[in-house]
Design a protein around this motif. Structure first.
Motif, PDB file in Angstrom:
ATOM      1  N   ILE A  12     -13.736   3.973   2.991  1.00  0.00           N
ATOM      2  CA  ILE A  12     -13.913   4.248   1.563  1.00  0.00           C
ATOM      3  C   ILE A  12     -13.318   5.619   1.272  1.00  0.00           C
ATOM      4  O   ILE A  12     -13.433   6.553   2.077  1.00  0.00           O
ATOM      5  CB  ILE A  12     -15.390   4.159   1.135  1.00  0.00           C
ATOM      6  CG1 ILE A  12     -15.510   4.263  -0.384  1.00  0.00           C
ATOM      7  CG2 ILE A  12     -16.243   5.200   1.849  1.00  0.00           C
ATOM      8  CD1 ILE A  12     -16.836   3.788  -0.937  1.00  0.00           C
ATOM      9  N   CYS A  13     -12.657   5.727   0.148  1.00  0.00           N
ATOM     10  CA  CYS A  13     -12.013   6.974  -0.260  1.00  0.00           C
ATOM     11  C   CYS A  13     -13.056   7.883  -0.926  1.00  0.00           C
ATOM     12  O   CYS A  13     -13.753   7.458  -1.847  1.00  0.00           O
ATOM     13  CB  CYS A  13     -10.894   6.658  -1.244  1.00  0.00           C
ATOM     14  SG  CYS A  13     -10.082   8.106  -1.924  1.00  0.00           S
ATOM     15  N   THR A  14     -13.152   9.115  -0.433  1.00  0.00           N
ATOM     16  CA  THR A  14     -14.127  10.039  -1.017  1.00  0.00           C
ATOM     17  C   THR A  14     -13.606  10.658  -2.313  1.00  0.00           C
ATOM     18  O   THR A  14     -14.339  11.349  -3.007  1.00  0.00           O
ATOM     19  CB  THR A  14     -14.499  11.153  -0.015  1.00  0.00           C
ATOM     20  OG1 THR A  14     -13.316  11.840   0.377  1.00  0.00           O
ATOM     21  CG2 THR A  14     -15.192  10.579   1.207  1.00  0.00           C
ATOM     22  N   ASP A  15     -12.337  10.401  -2.660  1.00  0.00           N
ATOM     23  CA  ASP A  15     -11.777  10.899  -3.920  1.00  0.00           C
ATOM     24  C   ASP A  15     -11.887   9.877  -5.053  1.00  0.00           C
ATOM     25  O   ASP A  15     -12.196  10.234  -6.187  1.00  0.00           O
ATOM     26  CB  ASP A  15     -10.310  11.295  -3.732  1.00  0.00           C
ATOM     27  CG  ASP A  15     -10.159  12.491  -2.812  1.00  0.00           C
ATOM     28  OD1 ASP A  15     -11.088  13.326  -2.745  1.00  0.00           O
ATOM     29  OD2 ASP A  15      -9.114  12.588  -2.131  1.00  0.00           O
ATOM     30  N   CYS A  16     -11.626   8.580  -4.754  1.00  0.00           N
ATOM     31  CA  CYS A  16     -11.624   7.584  -5.842  1.00  0.00           C
ATOM     32  C   CYS A  16     -12.529   6.383  -5.572  1.00  0.00           C
ATOM     33  O   CYS A  16     -12.593   5.471  -6.397  1.00  0.00           O
ATOM     34  CB  CYS A  16     -10.201   7.103  -6.124  1.00  0.00           C
ATOM     35  SG  CYS A  16      -9.559   5.920  -4.925  1.00  0.00           S
ATOM     36  N   ASN A  17     -13.208   6.348  -4.426  1.00  0.00           N
ATOM     37  CA  ASN A  17     -14.131   5.265  -4.053  1.00  0.00           C
ATOM     38  C   ASN A  17     -13.458   3.929  -3.776  1.00  0.00           C
ATOM     39  O   ASN A  17     -14.152   2.916  -3.632  1.00  0.00           O
ATOM     40  CB  ASN A  17     -15.238   5.070  -5.094  1.00  0.00           C
ATOM     41  CG  ASN A  17     -16.236   6.196  -5.076  1.00  0.00           C
ATOM     42  OD1 ASN A  17     -16.511   6.761  -4.019  1.00  0.00           O
ATOM     43  ND2 ASN A  17     -16.763   6.541  -6.233  1.00  0.00           N
ATOM     44  N   PHE A  26      -5.503   6.365   5.242  1.00  0.00           N
ATOM     45  CA  PHE A  26      -5.322   6.903   3.888  1.00  0.00           C
ATOM     46  C   PHE A  26      -5.795   5.830   2.907  1.00  0.00           C
ATOM     47  O   PHE A  26      -5.969   4.657   3.264  1.00  0.00           O
ATOM     48  CB  PHE A  26      -3.854   7.273   3.619  1.00  0.00           C
ATOM     49  CG  PHE A  26      -2.901   6.127   3.760  1.00  0.00           C
ATOM     50  CD1 PHE A  26      -2.578   5.341   2.677  1.00  0.00           C
ATOM     51  CD2 PHE A  26      -2.315   5.847   4.990  1.00  0.00           C
ATOM     52  CE1 PHE A  26      -1.701   4.269   2.802  1.00  0.00           C
ATOM     53  CE2 PHE A  26      -1.440   4.783   5.137  1.00  0.00           C
ATOM     54  CZ  PHE A  26      -1.125   3.998   4.042  1.00  0.00           C
ATOM     55  N   CYS A  27      -6.006   6.242   1.670  1.00  0.00           N
ATOM     56  CA  CYS A  27      -6.495   5.332   0.642  1.00  0.00           C
ATOM     57  C   CYS A  27      -5.340   4.481   0.096  1.00  0.00           C
ATOM     58  O   CYS A  27      -4.302   5.021  -0.268  1.00  0.00           O
ATOM     59  CB  CYS A  27      -7.129   6.149  -0.486  1.00  0.00           C
ATOM     60  SG  CYS A  27      -7.595   5.178  -1.938  1.00  0.00           S
ATOM     61  N   HIS A  28      -5.526   3.156   0.018  1.00  0.00           N
ATOM     62  CA  HIS A  28      -4.461   2.282  -0.490  1.00  0.00           C
ATOM     63  C   HIS A  28      -4.250   2.474  -1.995  1.00  0.00           C
ATOM     64  O   HIS A  28      -3.215   2.096  -2.528  1.00  0.00           O
ATOM     65  CB  HIS A  28      -4.778   0.812  -0.191  1.00  0.00           C
ATOM     66  CG  HIS A  28      -5.748   0.195  -1.151  1.00  0.00           C
ATOM     67  ND1 HIS A  28      -7.113   0.372  -1.046  1.00  0.00           N
ATOM     68  CD2 HIS A  28      -5.556  -0.559  -2.253  1.00  0.00           C
ATOM     69  CE1 HIS A  28      -7.706  -0.265  -2.035  1.00  0.00           C
ATOM     70  NE2 HIS A  28      -6.798  -0.832  -2.782  1.00  0.00           N
ATOM     71  N   SER A  29      -5.230   3.076  -2.679  1.00  0.00           N
ATOM     72  CA  SER A  29      -5.136   3.217  -4.133  1.00  0.00           C
ATOM     73  C   SER A  29      -4.500   4.535  -4.554  1.00  0.00           C
ATOM     74  O   SER A  29      -3.570   4.557  -5.353  1.00  0.00           O
ATOM     75  CB  SER A  29      -6.534   3.084  -4.733  1.00  0.00           C
ATOM     76  OG  SER A  29      -6.488   3.201  -6.128  1.00  0.00           O
ATOM     77  N   CYS A  30      -5.021   5.673  -4.008  1.00  0.00           N
ATOM     78  CA  CYS A  30      -4.531   6.989  -4.444  1.00  0.00           C
ATOM     79  C   CYS A  30      -3.791   7.744  -3.343  1.00  0.00           C
ATOM     80  O   CYS A  30      -3.344   8.866  -3.558  1.00  0.00           O
ATOM     81  CB  CYS A  30      -5.686   7.826  -4.989  1.00  0.00           C
ATOM     82  SG  CYS A  30      -6.828   8.439  -3.733  1.00  0.00           S
ATOM     83  N   LEU A  31      -3.688   7.150  -2.154  1.00  0.00           N
ATOM     84  CA  LEU A  31      -2.980   7.715  -0.997  1.00  0.00           C
ATOM     85  C   LEU A  31      -3.653   8.959  -0.410  1.00  0.00           C
ATOM     86  O   LEU A  31      -3.090   9.627   0.456  1.00  0.00           O
ATOM     87  CB  LEU A  31      -1.510   8.016  -1.317  1.00  0.00           C
ATOM     88  CG  LEU A  31      -0.705   6.819  -1.836  1.00  0.00           C
ATOM     89  CD1 LEU A  31       0.749   7.231  -2.103  1.00  0.00           C
ATOM     90  CD2 LEU A  31      -0.740   5.655  -0.858  1.00  0.00           C
TER      91      LEU A  31
HETATM   92 ZN   LIG Z   1      -8.482   6.952  -3.209  1.00  0.00          ZN
END
Ligand SMILES: [Zn+2]
Length: 112
Positions: A12-17, A26-31
């Motif tokens: 889970i991304c701690t920046d965008c969830n 890395f996050c697939h949504s916001c990298l």
């Molecule tokens: Zn993210």
């Protein structure tokens, strides 16, 4: 020699969830690289079940048949879990946690 499998726990991304599966680092949504494994156990709904009746891996053969389930955690996140429960069907609610099998530590589905 049996390949040792390791559980792929969604991150889970701690920046965008956003949830990334399989984890990529890395996050697939916001990298963002600010990701961490989702706390276990996970819960979701079975999307599909495939029974495994054969394996060339000698450590897996005594456990057959096994079922590979695809489980929707949310509307846009689907993960895979192994199970000995051969009665699972589409729509069943399950929990997923890491279980030690003779061939590795894998996400394992259990009906709830
Ligand atoms: Zn993210």
């Amino acid at each position: 020699m049996t390949e040792v499998f390791n559980a792929k726990i969604p991150s889970i991304c701690t920046d965008c969830n956003a949830v990334t599966y399989p984890p990529q680092g890395f996050c697939h949504s916001c990298l963002s690289e600010n990701t961490e494994p989702i706390p276990l156990p996970l819960s979701g709904k079975v999307m599909a079940v495939s029974q495994i009746h054969h394996s060339f891996e000698v450590d897996i053969q005594p456990h057959l048949p096994l079922s590979l389930t695809s489980v929707a955690l949310t509307s846009d996140t689907v993960v895979f879990g192994l199970t000995k429960e051969n009665e699972l069907q589409t729509g069943d609610k399950v929990s997923l946690d890491v279980q030690s099998w003779p061939f590795g530590n894998l996400l394992t589905a259990r009906s709830t």
